[in-house]
Design an enzyme around this catalytic site. Structure first.
Site, mmCIF file in Angstrom:
data_model
loop_
_atom_site.group_PDB
_atom_site.id
_atom_site.type_symbol
_atom_site.label_atom_id
_atom_site.label_comp_id
_atom_site.label_asym_id
_atom_site.label_seq_id
_atom_site.Cartn_x
_atom_site.Cartn_y
_atom_site.Cartn_z
ATOM 1 N N THR A 342 -4.356 -0.781 10.175
ATOM 2 C CA THR A 342 -5.072 -0.924 11.442
ATOM 3 C C THR A 342 -6.407 -1.631 11.291
ATOM 4 O OG1 THR A 342 -4.021 1.126 12.178
ATOM 5 C CG2 THR A 342 -5.876 0.344 13.473
ATOM 6 N N ASP A 378 -11.638 2.159 -2.825
ATOM 7 C CA ASP A 378 -10.325 1.541 -2.785
ATOM 8 C C ASP A 378 -10.282 0.594 -1.597
ATOM 9 O OD1 ASP A 378 -7.365 1.405 -3.442
ATOM 10 O OD2 ASP A 378 -7.255 2.151 -1.390
ATOM 11 N N ASP A 380 -7.924 -1.614 0.878
ATOM 12 C CA ASP A 380 -6.551 -1.736 1.355
ATOM 13 C C ASP A 380 -6.499 -2.868 2.381
ATOM 14 O OD1 ASP A 380 -3.992 -1.454 2.237
ATOM 15 O OD2 ASP A 380 -4.087 0.700 2.570
ATOM 16 N N GLU A 382 -4.569 -5.588 4.183
ATOM 17 C CA GLU A 382 -3.200 -5.935 4.540
ATOM 18 C C GLU A 382 -3.189 -7.088 5.548
ATOM 19 O OE1 GLU A 382 -0.790 -2.488 5.497
ATOM 20 O OE2 GLU A 382 -1.938 -1.226 4.146
ATOM 21 N N TYR A 450 7.110 0.314 -0.715
ATOM 22 C CA TYR A 450 7.824 1.008 0.357
ATOM 23 C C TYR A 450 7.635 0.188 1.626
ATOM 24 C CZ TYR A 450 3.054 2.906 0.331
ATOM 25 O OH TYR A 450 1.683 3.037 0.269
#
Length: 608
Positions: A342, A378, A380, A382, A450
């Site tokens: 998001t 971290d 992330d 995307e 995944y």
């Protein structure tokens, strides 16, 4: 992590629309009986943290307070805590919460906010009058933060703390010493010996100064202390990373809290936690849901420590619960994860000024209220130079540049990691960014092996969302764990810097007429929180496994077809990860597991 949508935080401390403003206090609560003072407690260039302190200097109690001020154009409040903050143009108004409006004579209360821009408040008013009984400018400044305390003479039951002095324009009167966020002493010296502690126990100490007007300044950095003797929960065995994501919004509809890591037995079987997610706005790291992160109060039975939160303690919420978890399980490291499906749209702007972005992230991670909670960061994203929820065009070097800036800013003593695509197809997302070059700056990659297939393709064909290997009939070549890991290794990423990803959920279709993979479908199968997705803890009973393929499981029940990992398939994946020399495994996310942590147990055993 395709399906990470933030739940609505109904009780979060957010900026409210102007229509929700309430009237100012009555003249009986004139500002001549109270003062409001302002301090800028942090500044990271394009933004800052500010704090107002309201003090009742009169002889009668105040039942409420309202602080007003003007910011110059370009400066604004972006989030606030311990007050409801509204605006009309450049004029800002802060109204007390229901629980902190009443002030006895001599009492004070503070509220804070994060701001953008660099301006300072002017034309301050308190309950309709001036903030200091004189001019309309903020009055006496609060003291600065003292230095982070040092610890010495540590025994089973005591520790000596020392710190450098704070500064103040009118003079520092004394210091509050806080243990795990609660005040334990007020002293005039710059040292204090805390006694009556428990052997073999972890504590966190901070200090704040008070000036001659009884105003308190920001807390110092935190010092972790462990008393000698005693015993703690043993760490998991082996040298592999066993990491789980804890979602900020899980405390709402999912009713999943940090204490669940204890009651499920999972805390003793993991090594790291990624707290998800911080947001990326205007090229900067920022806390997302401030209520869940550090304001939500926990009762004694809900908290890790068994002690209830109080209304005036400096830190509550998930961050305080994570602090308590680390005290009980000292082996656990916690990283603050920014972005996700998001919130990845902000990384392109961040990459345009990577150094400024890294500086803002460190300011969030090292905020004095929770500096001892986090051991690293971290990212992330995307996806860099590719499409996720939005499409990024920052170029193939942007990711490497961002990781380099983060390592430079955070230095060698913090963990710096990233969750990355597992698209092993030719010309796919792994090929879009320089993951090989960036690996030198990172401790490891969380490879998201995944979400390869799912009902985002509503007609199918049905396929396991987390295949370990390829298989005849797989809908897309390269969409499997083995191909992704092999491609990353070929790009120069060391095996030990790769963690295999496990989903604690399944993906499913409805309108399916065959049990074997490859069938057509009519749409997404019903899910508790989102169509096409369901937790393992539900699926293991509602749609039990009917077969396995490519190292994972699938289930056919009625007209629904699901794929998900089980303790048995996880055991096989962990064996594969060890044979590949991988650094360990990670999973998304804790709340999908059973109440007794079946899947976490399988990861722990499989990597030991």
């Amino acid at each position: 992590m395709r399906f990470r949508h933030r739940a609505a935080a109904g009780f979060a401390t957010l900026l409210l629309p102007l229509a929700t403003m309430v009237g100012l206090a009555t003249p009986a609560q004139a500002a001549t009986s109270a003062t409001a003072t302002y301090a800028k407690t942090q500044d990271w260039g394009s933004g800052f943290e500010g704090k107002w302190t309201v003090k009742n200097t009169g002889t009668t109690a105040l039942s409420s307070w309202t602080v007003e001020w003007d910011f110059p154009s370009g400066t604004s409040v972006t989030s606030a805590w311990d007050a409801d903050v509204t605006s009309s143009g450049t004029h800002w108004t802060a109204k007390n919460k229901s629980w902190n409006g009443a002030l006895a004579p001599g009492a004070s209360v503070s509220f804070g906010f994060n701001g953008s821009g660099s301006g300072s408040p002017a034309n301050c008013k308190l309950n309709g009058g001036s903030c200091d009984g004189g001019s309309t400018e903020p009055g006496d400044s609060a003291p600065s933060a003292p230095g982070t305390p040092s610890a010495s003479d540590i025994t089973n039951t005591s520790v000596k703390l020392s710190w450098s002095a704070a500064t103040d324009d009118k003079g520092v009167k004394n210091y509050d010493v806080l243990r795990d966020g609660s005040k334990v002493a007020t002293v005039t010296a710059t040292s204090y010996t805390d006694t009556g502690l428990t052997a073999g126990t972890d504590y966190s100490y901070t200090v704040r100064a008070r000036d001659t007007a009884d105003q308190t300044g920001p807390v110092s950095g935190a010092r972790a202390v462990r008393t000698t003797g005693g015993t703690t929960e043993p760490p998991p065995t082996g040298d592999k990373v066993k990491l789980g994501y804890f979602t900020e919004w899980g405390v709402y509809g999912r009713n999943y809290h940090v204490k669940n890591l204890v009651t499920s037995g999972s805390a003793s079987k993991i090594t790291h936690i990624n707290y998800a997610f911080g947001n990326v706005k205007n090229g900067q790291c920022t806390v997302d849901d401030t209520y869940a992160a550090y304001d939500k109060a926990y009762t004694a039975d809900q908290s890790v420590s068994g002690t209830a939160d109080t209304w005036d303690q400096p830190l509550r919420g998930n961050f305080n619960q994570l602090r308590q978890l680390k005290a009980k399980y000292p082996h656990i490291k916690v990283l603050y994860s920014f972005g996700g499906w998001t919130y990845s749209g902000g990384f392109g702007q961040a990459a345009a000024n990577a150094a400024a972005f890294a500086k803002s992230c460190k300011a969030v991670v090292e905020d004095p209220r929770w500096a001892d909670v986090f051991d690293g960061i971290d990212i992330d994203w995307e996806y860099p130079n590719a499409c996720g929820l939005t499409c990024d065009t920052s170029g193939p070097a942007a990711f490497k540049n961002l990781m380099s800036a983060l390592r430079t800013e955070f230095g060698p003593n913090y963990l710096v990691t990233a969750a990355i695509t597992a698209d092993g197809s030719s010309g796919g997302k792994i090929d879009a960014a320089d993951y090989g070059g960036a690996a030198q700056y990172l401790d490891w990659y969380n490879v998201m092996t995944y979400d390869y297939f799912g009902a985002f393709d509503k007609d199918g064909p049905t396929a396991p969302h987390s295949p370990l290997t390829s298989y005849p009939g797989i809908p897309q070549a390269g969409f499997n764990s083995a191909d992704a890991i092999a491609k990353l290794k070929a790009k120069g990423v060391p095996s030990k810097k790769l963690l295999l990803g496990i989903g604690f959920y399944g993906r499913g279709w409805t309108g399916v007429t065959q049990s074997a993979p490859g069938g057509s479908a009519t749409g997404a199968a019903p899910g508790t929180y989102e169509a096409g997705i369901e937790d393992y803890k539900v699926l293991k009973n509602s749609c039990p496994v009917t077969g396995t393929i490519a190292g994972t499981a699938y289930a056919y029940c009625g007209s629904n077809w699901w794929s998900y990992d089980t303790p048995s398939t996880i055991a096989g994946k962990m064996s594969w990860a060890k044979n590949q020399g991988l650094g360990g495994a990670f999973f998304w996310e804790f709340s999908g597991d059973t109440g007794n942590g079946e899947l976490v147990t399988a990861i722990d055993k499989g990597l030991t």
